[in-house]
Design an enzyme around this catalytic site. Structure first.
Site, PDB file in Angstrom:
ATOM      1  N   HIS A 174      52.156  11.986  33.874  1.00  0.00           N
ATOM      2  CA  HIS A 174      53.326  12.822  33.602  1.00  0.00           C
ATOM      3  C   HIS A 174      53.731  12.747  32.144  1.00  0.00           C
ATOM      4  O   HIS A 174      54.091  13.741  31.527  1.00  0.00           O
ATOM      5  CB  HIS A 174      54.511  12.345  34.457  1.00  0.00           C
ATOM      6  CG  HIS A 174      54.644  13.123  35.718  1.00  0.00           C
ATOM      7  ND1 HIS A 174      55.116  12.561  36.868  1.00  0.00           N
ATOM      8  CD2 HIS A 174      54.386  14.410  36.001  1.00  0.00           C
ATOM      9  CE1 HIS A 174      55.136  13.477  37.816  1.00  0.00           C
ATOM     10  NE2 HIS A 174      54.694  14.611  37.316  1.00  0.00           N
TER      11      HIS A 174
ATOM     12  N   ASN B 181      35.818  33.812  37.894  1.00  0.00           N
ATOM     13  CA  ASN B 181      34.977  32.611  38.045  1.00  0.00           C
ATOM     14  C   ASN B 181      34.069  32.786  39.253  1.00  0.00           C
ATOM     15  O   ASN B 181      32.870  32.527  39.197  1.00  0.00           O
ATOM     16  CB  ASN B 181      35.839  31.357  38.245  1.00  0.00           C
ATOM     17  CG  ASN B 181      36.861  31.190  37.146  1.00  0.00           C
ATOM     18  OD1 ASN B 181      36.713  31.765  36.078  1.00  0.00           O
ATOM     19  ND2 ASN B 181      37.900  30.407  37.402  1.00  0.00           N
ATOM     20  N   ASP B 182      34.663  33.235  40.346  1.00  0.00           N
ATOM     21  CA  ASP B 182      33.861  33.459  41.545  1.00  0.00           C
ATOM     22  C   ASP B 182      33.159  34.805  41.521  1.00  0.00           C
ATOM     23  O   ASP B 182      32.034  34.918  41.999  1.00  0.00           O
ATOM     24  CB  ASP B 182      34.750  33.362  42.802  1.00  0.00           C
ATOM     25  CG  ASP B 182      34.938  31.921  43.213  1.00  0.00           C
ATOM     26  OD1 ASP B 182      33.942  31.177  43.215  1.00  0.00           O
ATOM     27  OD2 ASP B 182      36.082  31.531  43.508  1.00  0.00           O
TER      28      ASP B 182
ATOM     29  N   ARG C 288      28.475  28.591  40.116  1.00  0.00           N
ATOM     30  CA  ARG C 288      29.306  28.385  38.923  1.00  0.00           C
ATOM     31  C   ARG C 288      29.291  26.947  38.427  1.00  0.00           C
ATOM     32  O   ARG C 288      29.692  26.660  37.305  1.00  0.00           O
ATOM     33  CB  ARG C 288      30.748  28.876  39.174  1.00  0.00           C
ATOM     34  CG  ARG C 288      31.493  28.124  40.237  1.00  0.00           C
ATOM     35  CD  ARG C 288      32.753  28.866  40.657  1.00  0.00           C
ATOM     36  NE  ARG C 288      33.969  28.306  40.085  1.00  0.00           N
ATOM     37  CZ  ARG C 288      35.190  28.640  40.460  1.00  0.00           C
ATOM     38  NH1 ARG C 288      35.376  29.561  41.395  1.00  0.00           N
ATOM     39  NH2 ARG C 288      36.235  28.081  39.921  1.00  0.00           N
TER      40      ARG C 288
ATOM     41  N   CYS D  57      42.668  36.582  36.555  1.00  0.00           N
ATOM     42  CA  CYS D  57      43.112  35.198  36.379  1.00  0.00           C
ATOM     43  C   CYS D  57      41.957  34.199  36.300  1.00  0.00           C
ATOM     44  O   CYS D  57      42.164  33.004  36.386  1.00  0.00           O
ATOM     45  CB  CYS D  57      44.084  34.800  37.491  1.00  0.00           C
ATOM     46  SG  CYS D  57      43.347  34.847  39.121  1.00  0.00           S
TER      47      CYS D  57
ATOM     48  N   ARG E 159      49.113  31.451  45.208  1.00  0.00           N
ATOM     49  CA  ARG E 159      47.898  31.762  45.957  1.00  0.00           C
ATOM     50  C   ARG E 159      47.834  30.870  47.182  1.00  0.00           C
ATOM     51  O   ARG E 159      48.037  29.651  47.075  1.00  0.00           O
ATOM     52  CB  ARG E 159      46.669  31.519  45.073  1.00  0.00           C
ATOM     53  CG  ARG E 159      45.382  31.727  45.848  1.00  0.00           C
ATOM     54  CD  ARG E 159      44.164  31.646  44.972  1.00  0.00           C
ATOM     55  NE  ARG E 159      43.797  30.279  44.663  1.00  0.00           N
ATOM     56  CZ  ARG E 159      42.762  29.955  43.891  1.00  0.00           C
ATOM     57  NH1 ARG E 159      42.032  30.903  43.335  1.00  0.00           N
ATOM     58  NH2 ARG E 159      42.474  28.698  43.655  1.00  0.00           N
TER      59      ARG E 159
ATOM     60  N   ARG F 125      47.511  27.553  41.903  1.00  0.00           N
ATOM     61  CA  ARG F 125      46.497  27.074  42.850  1.00  0.00           C
ATOM     62  C   ARG F 125      47.155  25.991  43.710  1.00  0.00           C
ATOM     63  O   ARG F 125      47.459  24.903  43.206  1.00  0.00           O
ATOM     64  CB  ARG F 125      45.309  26.466  42.109  1.00  0.00           C
ATOM     65  CG  ARG F 125      44.479  27.453  41.297  1.00  0.00           C
ATOM     66  CD  ARG F 125      43.338  26.729  40.608  1.00  0.00           C
ATOM     67  NE  ARG F 125      42.302  27.622  40.115  1.00  0.00           N
ATOM     68  CZ  ARG F 125      42.138  27.949  38.830  1.00  0.00           C
ATOM     69  NH1 ARG F 125      42.940  27.453  37.918  1.00  0.00           N
ATOM     70  NH2 ARG F 125      41.157  28.756  38.469  1.00  0.00           N
TER      71      ARG F 125
ATOM     72  N   GLU G 276      37.101  38.737  44.233  1.00  0.00           N
ATOM     73  CA  GLU G 276      36.110  37.798  43.697  1.00  0.00           C
ATOM     74  C   GLU G 276      34.792  37.843  44.472  1.00  0.00           C
ATOM     75  O   GLU G 276      33.909  37.031  44.258  1.00  0.00           O
ATOM     76  CB  GLU G 276      36.678  36.368  43.605  1.00  0.00           C
ATOM     77  CG  GLU G 276      37.631  35.964  44.692  1.00  0.00           C
ATOM     78  CD  GLU G 276      38.377  34.656  44.411  1.00  0.00           C
ATOM     79  OE1 GLU G 276      38.167  34.004  43.380  1.00  0.00           O
ATOM     80  OE2 GLU G 276      39.188  34.284  45.277  1.00  0.00           O
TER      81      GLU G 276
HETATM   82  C1  PEP Z   1      38.396  32.563  40.104  1.00  0.00           C
HETATM   83  O1  PEP Z   1      37.529  32.445  40.966  1.00  0.00           O
HETATM   84  O2  PEP Z   1      38.244  33.187  39.031  1.00  0.00           O
HETATM   85  C2  PEP Z   1      39.709  31.912  40.287  1.00  0.00           C
HETATM   86  C3  PEP Z   1      40.704  32.128  39.455  1.00  0.00           C
HETATM   87  O3  PEP Z   1      39.840  31.062  41.337  1.00  0.00           O
HETATM   88  P1  PEP Z   1      39.250  29.574  41.366  1.00  0.00           P
HETATM   89  O4  PEP Z   1      38.713  29.253  39.988  1.00  0.00           O
HETATM   90  O5  PEP Z   1      40.374  28.703  41.778  1.00  0.00           O
HETATM   91  O6  PEP Z   1      38.160  29.707  42.393  1.00  0.00           O
HETATM   92 MG    MG Z   2      38.057  31.803  42.975  1.00  0.00          MG
END
Ligand code: PEP
Ligand code: MG
Length: 580
Positions: A191, A456-457, A467, A504, A334, A298, A433
């Site tokens: 923290h 990302n996904d 990934r 995102c 989310r 998240r 995604e």
């Molecule tokens: C993504 O998949 O881009 C995302 C934001 O979710 P996470 O990275 O938590 O899978």
């Molecule tokens: Mg994701």
């Protein structure tokens, strides 16, 4: 001259005089008591907890005046720990069965907590023991009547070194005379480290025994970029550190100028730049870096490394802390994205051959609708106190959205039946995604209030590149024509239905991609707090018109490498023109 290495916990360089603060444990003794004294000792414990609550409440109101409401969630966390009945029940049990005094019993409870926390794998959660310790030390001080050494307030240009610094201490630090901090314990996710970053206070942590080895008043350089502490530097070291400091501060200064400036292009087009968060401290940092809310909270963190799933009340308390940290800005929560590589101990996951294609995210939530509804109710309840949006991860088609929304409606009806307030018009979005969701984006867009692209996904599933597989990382290409075409299709589908297109994934935080994402028409980008200012700086130097041309230009190329070269050449051209 002496040099020590530690963890670079908060960036920046500072030079000053060392001031050692001794915040080590309250000295308490444990002694046996007679059975007649059990009730008395239990009452002393209850009284000390009540007194500590009053003390924390008053600290909270004092800090509300000086630090602003948004930094108060630390105190809220401490009040929550204090309100946890287990603390009283377990300690009273030790008093009764061990026949010992309240202080001794409380120390033993703390010892048990330490053992439990030490077994937690996740470093962030493991370090939360420091909050429990801070609270219990306060209760112990209240019982022994010991007072805490106050933090120095006006001694000028100090570097504070301590065994540990509590979040409450961090909030009381006078930024006019404390330049940096050094601690013996704590890491990047403690923290204190998170707060130091939020307060822009350079910090080096995990420097063994520094408070025993050094004396008050020594000249010291704290380098929070490299994690070094230099005591009594020679002239040459001092000069080179000074140059490093000036260089770092110049760049930060230039960036910080944009904190309160709007995220708007030269030709007046604005988009929302928001932050991705997992813990409330990051919410504060998002605002400190000029973010206008949270685009991705998240929630998995709350469910991990624990034997049982958090109940509705615990989730609600956590979401409230996050809301408090970013108020009055919007919070996009989310729903649980577990499964795949994020396994929960509280759930019996079946072994899967392809976990990334298995019971993950919304699929998992829909397979345990009672648990899912607890989360939905908690999110709905927090929507009564400020702007909240809800977002479902890894949607692959209409059935999932409709089923998730039907459960949301059930959760709403349950809250209405019990007279619990919530925002009935709460916005519902889906994460795009999965390639199937891209293909049916036009259908999904009619069913929801916004899209948020998880690149990302999306990249992983579009290109069939794991990934997290380092061997294939060169093939994980955000600028792959297939990815760019998907992004274009998603934005078009969203805008045709009149809803926002947000992004995102990590792509949002890379300034190189900003012209493309802007040109494609994204309305919102959400990223790690540390990227917001850099992205905003590029945004403010762009015109929408130019970004559209750049984005269109990308589609003339057939490989990611070509697109990458094209993009860099366009940016170099812009920089050259701005120098002319
Ligand atoms: C993504 O998949 O881009 C995302 C934001 O979710 P996470 O990275 O938590 O899978
Ligand atoms: Mg994701």
């Amino acid at each position: 001259m002496q040099s020590f290495s530690g963890i670079a916990a908060s960036p920046g360089i500072a030079m000053g005089r060392l001031r050692i603060i001794d915040r080590r444990r309250t000295v308490v003794s444990e002694y046996p008591i007679s059975s007649e004294s059990v009730a008395h000792e239990t009452a002393r414990l209850a009284q000390a907890i009540a007194d500590t609550r009053i003390e924390l409440e008053s600290l909270k109101s004092r800090l509300a005046e000086t630090s602003g409401e948004d930094s108060l969630f630390f105190i809220e966390t401490h009040l929550m720990i204090l309100a946890d009945e287990r603390l009283v029940i377990e300690t009273s049990e030790i008093i009764r069965t061990g026949m010992i005094n309240a202080e001794g019993a409380l120390r033993r409870t703390l010892h048990r907590y330490r053992e439990t926390f030490a077994r937690i794998d996740d470093p962030y959660l493991r370090e939360r023991i420091s909050d429990v310790e801070t609270v219990i030390e306060r209760v112990l001080r209240s019982m022994t009547g010991e007072t805490e050494e106050p933090l120095p307030q006006d001694e000028g240009q100090l570097i504070i070194a301590a065994h540990d610094i509590s979040p409450a201490d961090m909030l009381q630090i006078n930024r006019n005379n404390v330049l940096a901090i050094i601690t013996e314990i704590g890491g990047r996710t403690s923290h204190a480290a998170i707060l130091a970053r939020a307060l822009d206070l350079p910090a080096v942590m995990g420097v063994d025994d520094i408070t025993d080895l050094l004396l008050d008043g020594a000249a010291v350089i704290v380098d929070g970029l490299s994690g070094t502490v230099i005591i009594d530097p020679d002239q040459e070291t001092f000069q080179s550190s000074l140059r490093r400091k000036q260089h770092y501060e110049y760049i930060e200064y230039e960036l910080l100028k944009t904190v309160s400036l709007p995220a708007i292009t030269l030709d007046g087009h604005s988009i929302l730049l928001q932050g991705n968060v997992e813990i409330p401290e990051e919410g504060v940092s998002v605002l400190g870096h000029g973010g206008s809310g949270v685009g991705l909270y998240r929630t998995e963190m709350l469910f991990m490394n624990r034997a049982f799933m958090p109940d509705e009340e615990e989730q609600l308390a956590m979401y409230r802390l996050m809301q408090l940290a970013i108020a009055p800005h919007p919070l996009t929560i989310r729903t649980l994205d577990a499964g795949g590589d994020k396994l929960l101990e509280g759930i019996d996951h079946t072994e899967e051959l392809n976990p990334a294609l298995g019971v993950r995210a919304i699929r998992l939530s829909l397979s345990m609708s009672a648990e899912f509804k607890k989360q939905l109710r908690a999110i709905l309840r927090v929507s009564a106190d400020g702007p909240v949006r809800i977002m479902f991860p890894m949607i692959s088609g209409m059935e999932e959205v409709r089923t998730a929304k039907a459960l949301l409606e059930e959760a709403k009806r349950e809250l209405i039946a019990s007279g619990t307030p919530f925002d009935n018009a709460i916005q519902v979005g889906v994460m795009i995604e999965i390639p199937a969701a891209v293909t049916v984006a036009d259908l999904l867009a009619r069913e929801v209030d916004f899209f948020s692209v998880g690149t990302n996904d999306l990249i992983q599933y579009t290109l069939a590149i794991d990934r997290s597989n380092e061997q294939l990382s060169h093939m994980y290409q955000p600028l792959h024509p297939a990815v760019l075409r998907s992004l274009r299709r998603i934005v078009r589908a969203a805008h045709e239905a009149g809803i926002h297109a947000c992004l995102c994934g990590e792509m949002a935080g890379d300034p190189l991609y900003l012209p493309v994402l802007l040109g494609l028409g994204f309305d919102e980008l959400s990223m790690g707090a540390g990227s917001i200012l850099r992205v905003k700086q590029i945004l403010r130097r762009c015109t929408l018109e130019r970004a559209i041309r750049i984005a269109e230009g990308c589609f003339a190329f057939s490989t990611a490498v070509e697109v990458d070269m094209y993009l860099k050449s366009q940016i170099t051209m812009d920089v050259a023109e701005s120098i002319d």
